[in-house]
Design a protein around this motif. Sequence first.
Motif, PDB file in Angstrom:
ATOM      1  N   LEU A 137       0.850  -1.483  -0.203  1.00  0.00           N
ATOM      2  CA  LEU A 137      -0.202  -0.024  -0.252  1.00  0.00           C
ATOM      3  C   LEU A 137       0.858   0.849   0.287  1.00  0.00           C
ATOM      4  CD1 LEU A 137      -2.987  -1.179   2.818  1.00  0.00           C
ATOM      5  CD2 LEU A 137      -2.034  -1.371   0.655  1.00  0.00           C
ATOM      6  N   TYR A 168       2.025   2.975  -8.178  1.00  0.00           N
ATOM      7  CA  TYR A 168       0.787   2.132  -8.839  1.00  0.00           C
ATOM      8  C   TYR A 168       0.230   2.244 -10.016  1.00  0.00           C
ATOM      9  CZ  TYR A 168      -4.128   1.345  -8.498  1.00  0.00           C
ATOM     10  OH  TYR A 168      -5.580   1.073  -8.644  1.00  0.00           O
ATOM     11  N   GLU A 175      -2.275  -0.219  -3.650  1.00  0.00           N
ATOM     12  CA  GLU A 175      -3.693   0.030  -3.433  1.00  0.00           C
ATOM     13  C   GLU A 175      -2.735   1.575  -3.279  1.00  0.00           C
ATOM     14  OE1 GLU A 175      -7.176   0.188  -0.717  1.00  0.00           O
ATOM     15  OE2 GLU A 175      -6.253  -1.938  -1.437  1.00  0.00           O
ATOM     16  N   ARG A 185      -8.212  -0.193   5.693  1.00  0.00           N
ATOM     17  CA  ARG A 185      -7.558  -0.478   4.464  1.00  0.00           C
ATOM     18  C   ARG A 185      -6.746  -1.786   5.181  1.00  0.00           C
ATOM     19  NH1 ARG A 185     -10.434  -2.075   2.000  1.00  0.00           N
ATOM     20  NH2 ARG A 185      -8.989  -2.400   0.541  1.00  0.00           N
ATOM     21  N   ALA A 244     -10.737  -7.368  -3.169  1.00  0.00           N
ATOM     22  CA  ALA A 244      -9.838  -5.873  -2.866  1.00  0.00           C
ATOM     23  C   ALA A 244      -9.144  -6.487  -4.284  1.00  0.00           C
ATOM     24  CB  ALA A 244      -8.821  -6.078  -1.811  1.00  0.00           C
TER      25      ALA A 244
END
Length: 418
Positions: A137, A168, A175, A185, A244
């Motif tokens: 992330l 990304y 994410e 998250r 996800a």
Amino acid sequence: MADPLGWDGYTASLAGARERAGTDEAVVCERAKFGVHEAVVIRFEFGFLGGSVGTGTGALIGEALDQARKLRLPVVSLLSTGGTRMQEGVPALRQLQRIARGLALLREEGLPHIAVARHPTTGGVWASLGADADVVLAVPGAQVGFAGRRVREERYADDPAYTAENQYAAGYVDELVTEDVLDERLEAWLGLLTGGARNRPADLPRALGALDSARDGWHAVQRARSADRPRAGAYLDDYFDTRASLRGGTDDGVLCGIGNRAGRSVAYAAQSGTATTPGGFRTATRLIRLADRLGLPVLTLVDTPGAAADPAAETAGAGNAIAELFGTVAAAGVPITTLVIGEGGSGGALAFCSADRIWLTPDACFSVIAPELAARILKRGPGGIPALAGKLKPRPEDLLGLGAIDGIAGSEPVSFVR
């Protein structure tokens, strides 16, 4: 070895850093809960000498990874670092090997690792503790990359390549997550990564399109290619309660991730009707390897005219990427369930398929080669394409009769648990 190089003024710098940051080192390692999920957290303090890794930092990270293995807990790394500590030289640099070894042992135990790249995350820490995590992330706007701002050329100082958004877009971050929802998250991801059941196959999704049989082979091919038919996104939304996404490549035609179905985690790799590029095959490979380590059953959805065959795909190693996915599926210890939901085009489709659990929807097809390409090889004109489609026997009924597939999906999902 607090000052291995005897660096002038370094001892005083360490003392000042401790006072300013309120910590003994550039990382704080602790156990924490995200909702109901407990994890070992490695939190970097950028205020302590730029979150840099020295020998003491490496020792703390190594101990945290050891503790996670002993307690059977996942690891969350909250990164904010400029890299390795210059004042400790090569002894500090070699802590990256120590970290890599600790992560390898964690993977061997089937324990997940989530890394969060905050501003900034650069240098060897990004290249060891960050980029190789099971899930990566990143906070929007963060500087993320191997080369930190002060070590790259001035003309690249503000280049967008060194941002979370670019990582990304390139498929290296899964994410983008703002700080205000980060805990939420992490809770969701920890639930998905730890909710598997290794020996129970994923349920077969129900068919969402036409349930009647195709009139002939050419009708089957045309119907499978129709822009109006349900694609992978519709099947995933119908099948999962929540899901996800994982990245790993830049092929938007391949959707990979982990979803929750009736309280159980299932990994998925789905083609969505386009020619699959090497990046798409590599993303699926990453997904299945992760699922295998964590004991998550896998669902694959097949819908592609085949592997991309343009020069760019060859340059990117199309054959190598397909071979790698074939080998990963063959070696997987978790059950893989495949539903062909559209066009199954040759090896590019088969690479996504289970070795022992392949079903087709009634409005799908599967063929060794597209009928148009068969006509080209056999030097037949366009008028011969429909007849060739029939000879290739691409309909679900044909394939079931040949023993090439296990079944045809219906209007209700199928459970393989008896």
